[in-house]
Design an enzyme around this catalytic site. Structure first.
Site, short mmCIF file in Angstrom:
data_model
loop_
_atom_site.label_atom_id
_atom_site.label_comp_id
_atom_site.label_asym_id
_atom_site.label_seq_id
_atom_site.Cartn_x
_atom_site.Cartn_y
_atom_site.Cartn_z
N LEU A 183 11.15 1.16 6.88
CA LEU A 183 10.56 1.67 5.65
C LEU A 183 11.24 3.01 5.35
O LEU A 183 11.33 3.87 6.23
CB LEU A 183 9.05 1.90 5.83
CG LEU A 183 8.39 2.36 4.52
CD1 LEU A 183 8.19 1.18 3.59
CD2 LEU A 183 7.05 3.04 4.78
N GLU A 213 12.43 2.13 14.00
CA GLU A 213 11.48 3.17 13.58
C GLU A 213 10.22 3.04 14.42
O GLU A 213 10.15 2.17 15.29
CB GLU A 213 11.16 3.02 12.08
CG GLU A 213 10.49 1.70 11.74
CD GLU A 213 10.12 1.54 10.28
OE1 GLU A 213 9.95 2.54 9.57
OE2 GLU A 213 9.97 0.38 9.85
N LYS A 219 6.42 -1.95 1.92
CA LYS A 219 5.24 -1.36 2.56
C LYS A 219 4.08 -2.35 2.44
O LYS A 219 3.14 -2.16 1.66
CB LYS A 219 4.91 0.00 1.93
CG LYS A 219 4.09 0.89 2.87
CD LYS A 219 4.15 2.33 2.42
CE LYS A 219 3.15 3.22 3.12
NZ LYS A 219 3.28 3.25 4.58
N TYR A 277 0.83 -1.20 0.00
CA TYR A 277 0.00 0.00 0.00
C TYR A 277 0.86 1.25 0.00
O TYR A 277 2.08 1.19 0.18
CB TYR A 277 -0.95 0.01 1.20
CG TYR A 277 -0.31 0.33 2.53
CD1 TYR A 277 0.50 -0.59 3.18
CD2 TYR A 277 -0.50 1.57 3.13
CE1 TYR A 277 1.09 -0.29 4.40
CE2 TYR A 277 0.08 1.88 4.36
CZ TYR A 277 0.88 0.95 4.99
OH TYR A 277 1.47 1.26 6.19
N1 PMP Z 1 7.66 3.56 8.82
C1 PMP Z 1 6.53 2.85 8.85
C2 PMP Z 1 6.53 1.49 9.47
C3 PMP Z 1 5.37 3.39 8.27
O1 PMP Z 1 4.23 2.69 8.27
C4 PMP Z 1 5.41 4.69 7.71
C5 PMP Z 1 4.18 5.34 7.15
N2 PMP Z 1 3.49 4.58 6.27
C6 PMP Z 1 6.61 5.38 7.72
C7 PMP Z 1 7.72 4.78 8.28
C8 PMP Z 1 6.73 6.76 7.12
O2 PMP Z 1 6.65 6.71 5.72
P1 PMP Z 1 6.13 7.95 4.87
O3 PMP Z 1 6.96 9.13 5.29
O4 PMP Z 1 6.40 7.55 3.47
O5 PMP Z 1 4.70 8.13 5.17
#
Ligand code: PMP
Length: 284
Positions: free
Chosen positions: A204, A180, A147, A33
Site C-alpha cells: 500500500l 511492508e 486499501k 477504507y
Molecule cells: N500498509 C498497510 C498494509 C496498511 O494497512 C497501512 C495503514 N493503513 C499502511 C501501509 C500505511 O498507510 P498510511 O501511511 O496511509 O496510513
C-alpha cells in the site's frame, strides 16, 4: 461515552448503528477504507487520502460516493469531540442478496465513518523508543496497493506479533524481500541511505510514506526505492515503520535480533521529529 457514527447519510449513536446482514462488506469484505489523522480538529493530508479512496474504489469497480467525504469526516470527528485522533471511512459495495457477482448498478455503496481520539504524545514517545517486530510469510493477494477492508492475513500477522510481545509483523515474500508491515510501511537505513519498497501492487502506498519521502528530500537524506531482505534489516543501521496511526516508529529488533544494538539511529529521530511537525502543521 456517547459515540456517534455516520452511517449511510445519517449521524447515529454508535450503539444503535446497524448494517444490513447482507452488506457485501460484512459478507465478502467487499469494500475499501481510509484512516486519516485528526490534528487539532483538522484533517491531515485529506486530499491524498480521498484520492487514494477513489483509486481503491475504482480498482474494485465500486462507485465513489457522491459525498463531501472531507466535510463528513470533520463532522464525525466533531460529533465525537475528537481533537486529536483518527477518522475511519469505509465504503462497501452495498447491500444485496448474497452472490459473488456484483449486484445491479442500482445498489448504492454503503458508507460508514467513525472517529476516535488518540494520544499523539504516547505515539511519538513509543516511536522514539522503538518497538520489536517479527517477520512472517507474505501470504496476501497480489493487489496490496488497494486499501481493501478484507484484511485477514494482516490481522493474523498482527496477532502473531502480539502473541510474542512484538508490536508489528513485517511480511517477507517468497524471494526473501520485506514488502511492508501488517498495517505499516517498512524502512531501513543503511550507511547514508534510507531504503523502502517501491510503489508496486505488493504494498500500500502509504500517505505517511509519501510525506516521509518528501521530508527526507528536505533533510538531504538519500533515498533508495528498492526491496530489502530480512538479513539487511538485521544488519541495518536503523529501521522504522510509518503509518497514519504509528506516525514514524523506530524498530529496534526483528525476530528477537537487535538492530544496531537496539539503539535508535539519530536520523530516525530526526525524521520522526519532522513528521511530528507535519502533524502539527495541519493544526494551524
Ligand atoms: N500498509 C498497510 C498494509 C496498511 O494497512 C497501512 C495503514 N493503513 C499502511 C501501509 C500505511 O498507510 P498510511 O501511511 O496511509 O496510513
Amino acid at each position: 461515552v456517547n459515540e456517534i457514527a455516520y452511517v449511510n447519510g445519517q449521524f447515529v449513536a454508535k450503539a444503535d448503528a446497524q448494517v444490513n446482514i447482507e452488506d457485501r462488506g460484512y459478507q465478502f469484505g467487499d469494500g475499501a477504507y481510509e484512516v486519516c489523522t485528526i490534528a487539532n480538529g483538522q484533517l491531515l493530508d485529506a486530499q491524498p487520502h480521498v484520492k487514494r479512496l477513489e483509486r481503491s474504489l475504482r480498482e474494485l469497480r465500486i462507485a465513489m460516493p457522491d459525498l463531501n467525504i472531507e466535510q463528513l469526516c470533520l463532522e464525525t470527528a466533531q460529533q465525537n469531540h475528537v481533537e486529536w485522533g483518527i477518522v475511519y471511512i469505509q465504503v462497501s459495495r452495498g447491500v444485496a442478496p448474497r452472490n459473488h457477482a456484483f449486484p445491479d448498478k442500482s445498489v448504492l455503496p454503503a458508507v460508514v465513518i467513525t472517529s476516535r481520539s488518540m494520544s499523539y504524545p504516547d505515539v511519538f514517545a513509543r516511536g522514539e523508543k522503538g518497538v520489536a517486530v517479527i517477520s512472517t510469510p507474505e501470504i496476501r493477494w497480489r493487489r496490496c496497493d488497494i486499501k481493501s477492508i478484507a484484511l485477514l492475513p494482516n490481522i493474523m500477522a498482527k496477532q502473531e506479533a502480539r502473541d510474542v510481545g512484538a508490536f508489528e509483523a513485517w511480511f517477507v515474500n517468497e524471494d526473501g524481500f520485506v514488502t511492508e508491515g501488517s498495517s505499516t510501511n517498512a524502512w531501513i537505513i543503511r550507511d547514508d541511505t534510507v531504503i523502502t519498497h517501491p510503489v508496486t501492487n505488493a504494498i500500500l502506498n502509504g500517505i505517511t510514506r509519501q510525506v516521509v519521502i518528501r521530508l527526507l528530500e528536505k533533510e538531504g537524506l538519500q533515498l533508495k526505492l528498492r526491496p530489502f531482505t530480512l538479513d539487511e534489516v538485521k544488519q541495518a543501521d536503523g529501521a522504522f515503520m510509518t503509518s497514519t496511526t504509528v506516525c514514524v516508529t523506530a524498530v529496534t529488533s526483528i525476530d528477537g535480533v537487535d538492530i544496531a544494538d537496539g539503539k535508535v539511529d539519530d536520523r530516525i529521530l530526526t525524521i520522526a521529529a519532522r513528521y511530528k511537525e507535519h502533524v502539527h502543521s495541519a493544526a494551524g
